[in-house]
Design an enzyme around this catalytic site. Sequence first.
Site: not given
Length: 468
Positions: A87, A131, A176, A305, A307, A371
């Site tokens: 990606r 992005h 995002e 995504n 985290y 991600e």
Amino acid sequence: MTALDARTDGTTALRFPAGFRWGTATAAYQIEGAAAEDGRTASIWDTFSRTPGKVRNGDTGDIAADHYHRVDEDVALMRRLGVTDYRFSVAWPRVQPTGRGPAVRKGLDFYRRLVDRLLDAGIRPVATLYHWDLPQELEDAGGWPQRETAYRFAEYAGIMADALGDRVATWTTLNEPWCAAFLGYGSGVHAPGRTSDLAALRAAHHLNLAHGLAARTLRGALPGSAEVSLTLNLHAVRALSAAPEDLDAARRIDAVGNRIFLDPVFHGRLPEDLVRDTASVTDWSFVRDGDLATAAAPIDSLGINYYSPSVVGAGVSESPSPWAGAERHVRFEPAPGPRTAMDWPVDAGGLHKLLVRLRDELPGVPLVITENGAAYEDYADPSGRVKDPERVAYLHAHLAAVHRALADGADVRGYFLWSLLDNFEWAYGYSKRFGIVHVDFASQRRTLKDSARWYAEVIARGGLGAEA
């Protein structure tokens, strides 16, 4: 797609389904460099990184990981790891420098070359159109708070589809958009660095509109087999307690962090509570008839995504805040447990919870982890080896969470590890390392970290071993 448990074979504890996509991911401004070569003009991140005090150590993406000149080397690394998918993002000002008009041939040729190298290596290219590197000229005209930017984005999507549509099978419109809107225009910690709740909310809406317009453009230009997607950094929000005021704080963050994108894109509506929460900021009159129907253009998958989770309670956030309409009602609390070099809590349970939520709320929508990764204080030892056991443990735990979600019925089709390379980490400059490949930025030498070797083994056997 369902998870398979193969503990009895003695080698693989958690096996993923056949056809599961094992990838890695990067972003153009973070790795490409060549910021002023072959017709590329400034993006908002070029301008922001040159503004004193905005990026740690005054770092810029001028050189970054020099991927623009090292495509062959980097694709060879991916092939060595055995990834099935890669990606990448396209730098909008590299192919359409002003955000308007015809493309620059050399810019398109760079992405043609990258895609050709990937296909030659047996790696499936996955293109992200945005992005965060908005052409500076479009920001000068008002940026994402202005409606016109959405139409310029759709034009750019058409340029890329015409250039690469015969070779790229999966297209992601936006990465995002919450960060682009609320960190870029709300708190100002990301480019372009504005601090206005109204601008952030306008930007969020026009990003939704841009996604829908671009999805429609892509459908008209791509083969019928092509996939169109969107990637969101959905917030795994937990209330500090069961007290009504803490639960309301979590609701507010869910509205402005998650449902501000989920509801328009999948249901063609604005969340009613979001409109109420932000009534002191705007009456949402910038939303025109037909906008929400456009934003709800069908997509083939949703990228996630993830985290770390967020813990919130009643209180007041720091100002300026990215939480338009919520900052006077919400405070963020530290989550327990270990933390990464970003000071983010490590909690794979948040990913599982998020995937199960989407299983229930968006039935029939395939999910892809686009991600997931962690920054740690990596360095090469005297032998040249980069040991990163904390990252291996982080990745193992999060892949196990994905496997658990699969077993619970979530339709997860793939996992893209963030990131392939150490890179320019936005406002942190080069002080944070997310890569599974170590980059010595002075020499541009690439070195596989232990986590890269571990990930290659996971891909080769199609799952996780019992060890972390």
